[in-house]
Write a protein that holds these residues in place. Sequence first.
Motif, short mmCIF file in Angstrom:
data_model
loop_
_atom_site.label_atom_id
_atom_site.label_comp_id
_atom_site.label_asym_id
_atom_site.label_seq_id
_atom_site.Cartn_x
_atom_site.Cartn_y
_atom_site.Cartn_z
N PHE A 152 33.76 35.23 43.59
CA PHE A 152 34.26 36.67 43.21
C PHE A 152 35.64 37.04 43.83
O PHE A 152 35.89 38.26 43.61
N GLY A 153 36.28 36.32 44.76
CA GLY A 153 37.25 36.47 45.36
C GLY A 153 38.52 37.00 44.27
O GLY A 153 39.18 38.09 44.53
N PRO A 154 38.75 36.10 43.54
CA PRO A 154 39.81 36.40 42.24
C PRO A 154 39.36 37.57 41.79
O PRO A 154 40.48 38.21 41.34
N ALA B 24 40.06 37.59 34.93
CA ALA B 24 39.18 37.10 36.28
C ALA B 24 37.87 36.94 36.29
O ALA B 24 37.44 35.62 36.70
N LEU B 25 36.85 37.83 35.80
CA LEU B 25 35.75 37.63 35.56
C LEU B 25 35.13 36.48 34.63
O LEU B 25 34.49 35.79 34.74
N ALA C 67 42.05 40.81 41.56
CA ALA C 67 42.79 41.07 40.47
C ALA C 67 43.07 42.66 40.03
O ALA C 67 42.07 43.57 40.35
N ALA C 68 44.22 42.98 39.57
CA ALA C 68 44.27 44.42 38.98
C ALA C 68 43.67 44.57 37.85
O ALA C 68 43.45 43.66 37.16
N TRP C 69 43.45 45.88 37.53
CA TRP C 69 42.69 46.46 36.20
C TRP C 69 43.88 46.24 35.21
O TRP C 69 43.36 45.48 34.08
N PHE C 70 44.83 46.27 35.55
CA PHE C 70 45.85 46.27 34.19
C PHE C 70 46.93 45.32 34.80
O PHE C 70 47.77 45.79 35.92
#
Length: 438
Positions: free
Chosen positions: A210-212, A336-337, A216-219
Amino acid sequence: MKNQDNFRNPDAVLDVYEKPGPSQGILLSLQHLFAMFGSTVLVPILVGISPSIALLSSGVGTLVHMLLTKFKIPAYLGSSFAFVATMQALMRQDGYPAIAQGAIAAGLVYVVVALVVARIGSAWVDEVLPPIVVGPVIIVIGLSLATTAANDAMMNHTKYDLKFFGIAIFTLAVTLFFQMFFKGFTSLVSILLGIVCGYILSCFLGVVDFGPVAKAAWFTWPALDVPVVSYKLKFYPAAILTMAPIAFVTMSEHMGHIMVLNSLTKRDFFKNPGLHRTLMGDGLSTVIAGFIGGPPTTSYGENIGVLAMTKVHSVWVLAGAAVFAIIFSFVGKIAALIDSIPMPVIGGISFLLFGTIASSGLKILVDNKIDFGEKRNMLIASVILVIGIGGAYLQLGSFQLTSVALCTIMGMLLNWILPAHAASEIAHQEEMTKKENN
C-alpha cells in the motif's frame, strides 16, 4: 454470420447495441478495466514510460476505434507487447522521441493498409482465412498466453512462491463459484468479484504493497510526453524503419481477434462495419498514442475473454471501461490502488480468460464440422498449433515476427499450397472408382 443491424444474438446476455442500467454498467465496465489493467500498464513499465499515459492512450484509443467502427464492435484497445523489445532498445539509444516517431509510423501503416482494403474490399478474408485456419489460430491466441498466466500465478519476481499460487487458485475458484452457482448480475460480474476476493486474501497474506497508494496524489496530470512540443523536431529514420514493419505483425493479431469477436457475436465485422474501418481505428489509436507519449495500442485478448465468459457484448460496457481508464489516469490514488492488485490475482483470472479464448477456437472447428480424418486439415492445424503454442518466431535483425503472426501466415500458406485432397486419398478414390466400373 448475420447482418448485425437486423439481428440479435440469442446467446448474448447483452448484445452489441444493448445498454445496461447505470449501476450494472459501471460494474461491468470496471470488470473490463481490471481484466486488461495488468497487461496495459506492464508494457510501459517494461519500456520506461508512465503507466498513467498508457491508461490515457488506451482509453482514448478505444473510443477512437469505436467512433471509426460506428460503435458496432465491442473491442478494447490496450498496450501492445509486440513492440516491447524494439521500444526498449530505442529508449536506451535515443529516448522517447524515437519511440514516438516509430509508433506514429506504425499507426500510419495501418491507415495505408485500411485505405487499400477500402478500395479492393475484404472478400479475400474468407478465402485466406477459412475455418481450418481461423480455429487453430484462435486456439493459439488463447494458449500462447498460457505461460504468462502461469508465471503471474506462480512467480514472485523470479522465484516460485506457493503463497502466490494459492492466491491464484483461490481467485480462480471464487470466480468459477460465482460463475456456476449464481444467476443474473452476480454471475455477470464473476470476474470482478473474483478479483476483489483475491485482493482481500492478498491483503490478509501481506502480499499487497500500500506504500505507492499512500504516496500517490488524489489528482495527477499525466506526464504527457508530446514529441512535437517537448522536443526539437529531430528525425529518427532508424526508429521508423524498425517499428513500422511490426504493424504487419499486429495486423495479423488484430484480424485474429476480430475472428474471435465474429464467432462470439455471430456477426461478420470484416463486412460490417468493414475490415478497413477496424484497421483505420486501430491505426489512428496508435498514432494518437505516439503523440501523447503512450505505447502503440492493439485489441486485447483479456477483454475478449471477458466477453466470452459473461456473454455481455455491449459496446456501452466497453466504452465505459475506456472512460474509466481516462478518468483513472488523472486520479493518482485510484490508479495506484488498481496498480497494487497482485500479479497472482491477475494470473488466477487469466487461467480462465485465456482458456476461454482457446475454447472459442475449438468451437469454430466444431461448428464448421471440420473433418480431421482428412489429411489436409490435420496437417494445417498441426503446423499452426505447434508453431504458435511453441513460441517459434522469425528474427531478421531487429525485426521479429511473433509466434501468433508466424503461425497465421504459415496456416494461410498451407491452405493455399496444399491440394484439396492428399495424393494417397486421390489414389484410393481412383482405385475405388475402377473397382466400381469393373
